[in-house]
Scaffold this motif. Sequence first.
Motif, PDB file in Angstrom:
ATOM      1  N   SER A   1       1.194  -1.189  -0.482  1.00 34.05           N
ATOM      2  CA  SER A   1       0.036   0.743   0.040  1.00 34.05           C
ATOM      3  C   SER A   1       0.953   1.103   0.136  1.00 34.05           C
ATOM      4  CB  SER A   1      -0.534   0.078   0.738  1.00 34.05           C
ATOM      5  OG  SER A   1      -0.184   0.034   2.437  1.00 34.05           O
TER       6      SER A   1
ATOM      7  N   PRO B   1      -3.037 -12.580   6.710  1.00 34.02           N
ATOM      8  CA  PRO B   1      -2.294 -10.772   7.198  1.00 34.02           C
ATOM      9  C   PRO B   1      -2.916  -9.167   6.472  1.00 34.02           C
ATOM     10  CG  PRO B   1      -0.393 -12.331   6.583  1.00 34.02           C
ATOM     11  CD  PRO B   1      -1.434 -13.248   6.294  1.00 34.02           C
ATOM     12  N   TYR B   2      -3.356  -9.804   5.121  1.00 36.44           N
ATOM     13  CA  TYR B   2      -4.481  -9.115   4.840  1.00 36.44           C
ATOM     14  C   TYR B   2      -6.222  -8.777   5.901  1.00 36.44           C
ATOM     15  CZ  TYR B   2      -7.806  -7.566   0.955  1.00 36.44           C
ATOM     16  OH  TYR B   2      -8.195  -6.049   0.630  1.00 36.44           O
TER      17      TYR B   2
ATOM     18  N   SER C   1       1.238   3.127   2.483  1.00 38.85           N
ATOM     19  CA  SER C   1       1.997   3.851   3.568  1.00 38.85           C
ATOM     20  C   SER C   1       2.565   2.742   3.594  1.00 38.85           C
ATOM     21  CB  SER C   1       0.526   3.187   4.788  1.00 38.85           C
ATOM     22  OG  SER C   1       0.151   1.266   4.716  1.00 38.85           O
ATOM     23  N   MET C   2       3.071   1.446   2.904  1.00 36.41           N
ATOM     24  CA  MET C   2       3.918   0.356   3.386  1.00 36.41           C
ATOM     25  C   MET C   2       5.919   1.364   2.705  1.00 36.41           C
ATOM     26  SD  MET C   2       2.021  -2.651   2.494  1.00 36.41           S
ATOM     27  CE  MET C   2       3.132  -4.001   3.041  1.00 36.41           C
TER      28      MET C   2
ATOM     29  N   ARG D   1     -10.801 -12.825  12.392  1.00 31.31           N
ATOM     30  CA  ARG D   1      -9.081 -12.044  11.726  1.00 31.31           C
ATOM     31  C   ARG D   1      -8.017 -13.439  13.220  1.00 31.31           C
ATOM     32  NH1 ARG D   1      -9.343  -7.709  14.380  1.00 31.31           N
ATOM     33  NH2 ARG D   1      -8.623  -8.732  16.398  1.00 31.31           N
TER      34      ARG D   1
ATOM     35  N   GLY E   1      -6.154  -9.062   8.419  1.00 31.51           N
ATOM     36  CA  GLY E   1      -5.808  -8.217  10.014  1.00 31.51           C
ATOM     37  C   GLY E   1      -5.189  -6.369   9.694  1.00 31.51           C
ATOM     38  N   TYR E   2      -5.043  -6.022   8.460  1.00 28.39           N
ATOM     39  CA  TYR E   2      -4.693  -4.672   8.168  1.00 28.39           C
ATOM     40  C   TYR E   2      -5.529  -4.126   7.475  1.00 28.39           C
ATOM     41  CZ  TYR E   2      -1.978  -6.473   3.672  1.00 28.39           C
ATOM     42  OH  TYR E   2      -1.576  -6.075   2.167  1.00 28.39           O
ATOM     43  N   LYS E   3      -6.690  -4.827   6.827  1.00 30.00           N
ATOM     44  CA  LYS E   3      -7.755  -4.152   5.925  1.00 30.00           C
ATOM     45  C   LYS E   3      -8.955  -3.967   7.088  1.00 30.00           C
ATOM     46  CE  LYS E   3      -7.967  -3.150   1.820  1.00 30.00           C
ATOM     47  NZ  LYS E   3      -7.193  -1.927   1.667  1.00 30.00           N
ATOM     48  N   GLU E   4      -8.749  -4.062   8.160  1.00 28.38           N
ATOM     49  CA  GLU E   4     -10.211  -4.559   9.491  1.00 28.38           C
ATOM     50  C   GLU E   4     -10.196  -3.292   9.246  1.00 28.38           C
ATOM     51  OE1 GLU E   4     -11.476  -5.275  13.813  1.00 28.38           O
ATOM     52  OE2 GLU E   4      -9.452  -5.392  13.132  1.00 28.38           O
ATOM     53  N   GLU E   5      -9.277  -1.920   9.512  1.00 25.48           N
ATOM     54  CA  GLU E   5      -9.918  -0.390   9.302  1.00 25.48           C
ATOM     55  C   GLU E   5     -11.108  -0.570   7.989  1.00 25.48           C
ATOM     56  OE1 GLU E   5      -9.417   4.047  10.435  1.00 25.48           O
ATOM     57  OE2 GLU E   5      -7.064   2.622  10.419  1.00 25.48           O
TER      58      GLU E   5
END
Length: 283
Positions: free
Chosen positions: A112, A202-203, A114-115, A195, A205-209
């Motif tokens: 992404s 992992p996807y 941010s990454m 989760r 988890g980091y797409k929760e928001e």
Amino acid sequence: MLIGFAGLGRMGLPMASHLAWAGHTVLGYDPVLVEAPEDITLVASMAELARAPLTISMLPDGATTRTFVEEGLAGAAPDHLHVVMGTVGPAVVRELAATATVDVIDAPVSGSVSMAEAGTITTMVGASPEQYEKVLPVLHAMTAAQFHSGPVGAGSAAKLAVNAVLAALSQGVAEGLLLAEAGGLDLTSFYGVLRGSAAGAPYVGYKEEAFLSPDTAGVAAPVSLIRKDLGLALDLARTSGLTLPASEAVFAVLDHATANGLGQEDMAQVLTALRLRNGSRGA
């Protein structure tokens, strides 16, 4: 090293900045950007990048990339190395490698915005072993992991395969949330279950928001970009005589999302697109 960077968009600008922070001298060109961080020198035309021994393009599509390589690098030295880091598909990259007056390899990235800002994106490289060794120190400055996937074009094929999986994961999460909603579950609580389950990649988890609070999460990868990449993946499948039912179904949902004005929203908005298709706007 003097490096030319074409395409200082949401992903390209932080990538170019990492090169500068690593000590490289970066010339940047973008038809839209009028200001850049002081460690990147903006040039007025793409042809000015050709004076660098190595250039990188992070451009939106194959047509733009082709124009840059064929016209922008027309005056480059014969040993010039160009790295295609945008997602344009293996066919375009292989054609450019065969016809261009400079050496062309591909190294599209996964991750992404941010990454990219954190320097934690991954790159998949299509190049000869010698070309890979030559470009590896440059890639190290921008990315956390580098995979030599094979000869030129292999990096692009790997990227399309990865994004086909990501698109399917996004669709799967959205459908799971719809089912949980239909069963009367609190979606925040259910997301914790998801989760922590066997499906908790992992996807997830980091797409929760992005799935639960899209108004505040920001846009990591827009629907339009994933639709473009999945379209390229389906093109590759068709030319290889393959049928990919799940990818075709996901592409139809992305089409629907785009038609409903969600093209510039985060890919998690497939949840909104599915709600619209089912005649609801959520709980």
